[in-house]
Design a protein around this motif. Structure first.
Motif, PDB file in Angstrom:
ATOM      1  N   MET A  48     -62.949  53.846  46.140  1.00  0.00           N
ATOM      2  CA  MET A  48     -61.784  54.477  45.542  1.00  0.00           C
ATOM      3  C   MET A  48     -60.541  54.188  46.369  1.00  0.00           C
ATOM      4  N   LYS A  49     -59.471  53.764  45.715  1.00  0.00           N
ATOM      5  CA  LYS A  49     -58.211  53.501  46.389  1.00  0.00           C
ATOM      6  C   LYS A  49     -57.149  54.474  45.889  1.00  0.00           C
ATOM      7  N   GLU A  50     -56.165  54.742  46.742  1.00  0.00           N
ATOM      8  CA  GLU A  50     -55.017  55.561  46.362  1.00  0.00           C
ATOM      9  C   GLU A  50     -53.762  54.711  46.406  1.00  0.00           C
ATOM     10  N   ARG A  51     -52.906  54.909  45.392  1.00  0.00           N
ATOM     11  CA  ARG A  51     -51.639  54.187  45.338  1.00  0.00           C
ATOM     12  C   ARG A  51     -50.536  55.142  44.882  1.00  0.00           C
ATOM     13  N   PRO A  52     -49.305  54.912  45.341  1.00  0.00           N
ATOM     14  CA  PRO A  52     -48.193  55.759  44.880  1.00  0.00           C
ATOM     15  C   PRO A  52     -47.691  55.311  43.516  1.00  0.00           C
ATOM     16  N   ILE A  53     -47.093  56.243  42.785  1.00  0.00           N
ATOM     17  CA  ILE A  53     -46.485  55.937  41.505  1.00  0.00           C
ATOM     18  C   ILE A  53     -45.271  56.843  41.329  1.00  0.00           C
ATOM     19  N   LEU A  54     -44.170  56.298  40.835  1.00  0.00           N
ATOM     20  CA  LEU A  54     -42.932  57.055  40.677  1.00  0.00           C
ATOM     21  C   LEU A  54     -42.905  57.772  39.330  1.00  0.00           C
ATOM     22  N   PHE A  55     -42.416  59.028  39.342  1.00  0.00           N
ATOM     23  CA  PHE A  55     -42.191  59.780  38.114  1.00  0.00           C
ATOM     24  C   PHE A  55     -40.797  60.398  38.175  1.00  0.00           C
ATOM     25  N   ASN A  56     -40.073  60.358  37.044  1.00  0.00           N
ATOM     26  CA  ASN A  56     -38.798  61.075  36.990  1.00  0.00           C
ATOM     27  C   ASN A  56     -39.060  62.544  36.690  1.00  0.00           C
ATOM     28  N   ALA A  57     -37.989  63.341  36.713  1.00  0.00           N
ATOM     29  CA  ALA A  57     -38.154  64.792  36.606  1.00  0.00           C
ATOM     30  C   ALA A  57     -38.848  65.243  35.322  1.00  0.00           C
ATOM     31  N   PRO A  58     -38.446  64.756  34.134  1.00  0.00           N
ATOM     32  CA  PRO A  58     -39.147  65.199  32.921  1.00  0.00           C
ATOM     33  C   PRO A  58     -40.629  64.875  32.933  1.00  0.00           C
ATOM     34  N   MET A  59     -40.987  63.713  33.486  1.00  0.00           N
ATOM     35  CA  MET A  59     -42.392  63.326  33.525  1.00  0.00           C
ATOM     36  C   MET A  59     -43.165  64.129  34.564  1.00  0.00           C
ATOM     37  N   VAL A  60     -42.506  64.498  35.666  1.00  0.00           N
ATOM     38  CA  VAL A  60     -43.152  65.380  36.644  1.00  0.00           C
ATOM     39  C   VAL A  60     -43.520  66.698  35.981  1.00  0.00           C
TER      40      VAL A  60
ATOM     41  N   ALA B 243     -37.564  68.539  40.440  1.00  0.00           N
ATOM     42  CA  ALA B 243     -37.925  68.581  39.018  1.00  0.00           C
ATOM     43  C   ALA B 243     -37.967  69.997  38.468  1.00  0.00           C
ATOM     44  N   ASP B 244     -38.440  70.949  39.284  1.00  0.00           N
ATOM     45  CA  ASP B 244     -38.558  72.325  38.790  1.00  0.00           C
ATOM     46  C   ASP B 244     -38.152  73.370  39.830  1.00  0.00           C
ATOM     47  N   ASP B 245     -37.490  72.918  40.917  1.00  0.00           N
ATOM     48  CA  ASP B 245     -37.033  73.819  41.989  1.00  0.00           C
ATOM     49  C   ASP B 245     -38.182  74.549  42.680  1.00  0.00           C
ATOM     50  N   ASP B 246     -39.381  74.028  42.575  1.00  0.00           N
ATOM     51  CA  ASP B 246     -40.513  74.621  43.295  1.00  0.00           C
ATOM     52  C   ASP B 246     -40.338  74.375  44.786  1.00  0.00           C
ATOM     53  N   ILE B 247     -40.803  75.315  45.607  1.00  0.00           N
ATOM     54  CA  ILE B 247     -40.677  75.189  47.053  1.00  0.00           C
ATOM     55  C   ILE B 247     -42.031  75.458  47.703  1.00  0.00           C
ATOM     56  N   ARG B 248     -42.390  74.612  48.635  1.00  0.00           N
ATOM     57  CA  ARG B 248     -43.664  74.719  49.360  1.00  0.00           C
ATOM     58  C   ARG B 248     -43.386  75.191  50.791  1.00  0.00           C
ATOM     59  N   ASP B 249     -43.977  76.302  51.152  1.00  0.00           N
ATOM     60  CA  ASP B 249     -43.834  76.865  52.496  1.00  0.00           C
ATOM     61  C   ASP B 249     -44.874  76.212  53.403  1.00  0.00           C
ATOM     62  N   LEU B 250     -44.417  75.399  54.343  1.00  0.00           N
ATOM     63  CA  LEU B 250     -45.358  74.678  55.199  1.00  0.00           C
ATOM     64  C   LEU B 250     -46.093  75.599  56.159  1.00  0.00           C
ATOM     65  N   MET B 251     -45.543  76.782  56.421  1.00  0.00           N
ATOM     66  CA  MET B 251     -46.237  77.719  57.294  1.00  0.00           C
ATOM     67  C   MET B 251     -47.452  78.342  56.616  1.00  0.00           C
ATOM     68  N   GLU B 252     -47.570  78.153  55.302  1.00  0.00           N
ATOM     69  CA  GLU B 252     -48.744  78.620  54.582  1.00  0.00           C
ATOM     70  C   GLU B 252     -49.760  77.501  54.375  1.00  0.00           C
ATOM     71  N   ASP B 253     -49.435  76.329  54.890  1.00  0.00           N
ATOM     72  CA  ASP B 253     -50.323  75.171  54.784  1.00  0.00           C
ATOM     73  C   ASP B 253     -51.157  75.098  56.058  1.00  0.00           C
TER      74      ASP B 253
END
Length: 238
Positions: free
Chosen positions: A1-13, A100-110
């Motif tokens: 299995m390989k992983e690759r990046p792919i770009l998405f614009n905001a509506p597609m996200v 895309a949706d103003d979501d925020i990830r708190d790294l102190m909870e990671d």
């Protein structure tokens, strides 16, 4: 299995996160130089496809165009989504904002960012290049900070992970109504492109006109009807 990046614009996200988008079409580069009308996948599992068709140079005798490798992978491989993002200050905690949706990830909870004492590891090399100095509210309000382009998103920041379930080759204009919906096109998008879609004078379903308008808005050319990679996927969480 390989992983690759792919770009998405905001509506597609937003469509991917809502499980409304389960397929993406991306133009094959370069396009075939023959009048290609048939594609076959390599039975050896290499992920390569061969195009063939009549060649004017040989009086119409069928010729092969050569092997083309899908840059997004093959079934079983994974794609991680790149989108517009920024590092932000969450009232003293480092965080990641997604435009895309103003979501925020708190790294102190990671947990992956915490040291053996359960405190945030400020020496983690993933976060060291970023200042985390802009307040999240100011960034989203547009009064301070800057959004970082999707092409510069590192793997650890991404929140979209997809597993490829199918890959095939098609002409762009062969898309069906069901496939246009699977591309994430909804009623609002159809309405948005109602008067500008390059296919609006053709007898097609409204959702296809919406997809044609979307394709055109991202720099594609619907009228050229290029060959495209059709990559179907499902969202995974780990």
């Amino acid at each position: 299995m390989k992983e690759r990046p792919i770009l998405f614009n905001a509506p597609m996200v937003r469509a991917v996160l809502a499980d409304q988008k389960t397929v993406t079409r991306r133009m094959i580069k370069p396009q075939p130089t023959l009048d290609t009308d048939e594609w076959v996948v390599d039975a050896g599992g290499t992920g390569k496809w061969m195009g063939s068709g009549p060649s004017p140079a040989t009086g119409g005798t069928r010729q092969t165009w050569g092997w083309a490798t899908c840059p997004y992978g093959q079934p079983g491989d994974r794609l991680w989504g790149r989108e517009t993002w920024s590092d932000v200050n969450l009232q003293g905690a480092p965080g990641i904002a997604y435009r895309a949706d103003d979501d925020i990830r708190d790294l102190m909870e990671d947990e992956s960012f915490l040291d053996e004492r359960g405190a945030f590891n400020y020496d983690d090399p993933r976060s060291k290049p970023y200042p985390f100095s802009c307040w999240s509210e100011d960034l989203i309000a547009g009064t301070e900070g800057r959004w970082r382009p999707s092409i510069h998103m590192p793997r650890w920041v991404c929140r979209i992970l997809l597993e490829i379930t199918d890959v095939r080759v098609e002409r762009l204009q062969d898309i069906s109504g069901d496939q246009a919906e699977a591309e994430g096109v909804d009623a609002a998008m159809c309405q948005q492109y109602l008067e500008t879609s390059p296919s609006r004078f053709e007898c097609k379903e409204a959702v296809i006109h919406g997809f044609a308008g979307l394709w055109q808005s991202t720099g594609g050319n619907w009228d050229e009807n290029p060959w495209v990679w059709v990559v179907e996927f499902k969202r995974v969480t780990s």
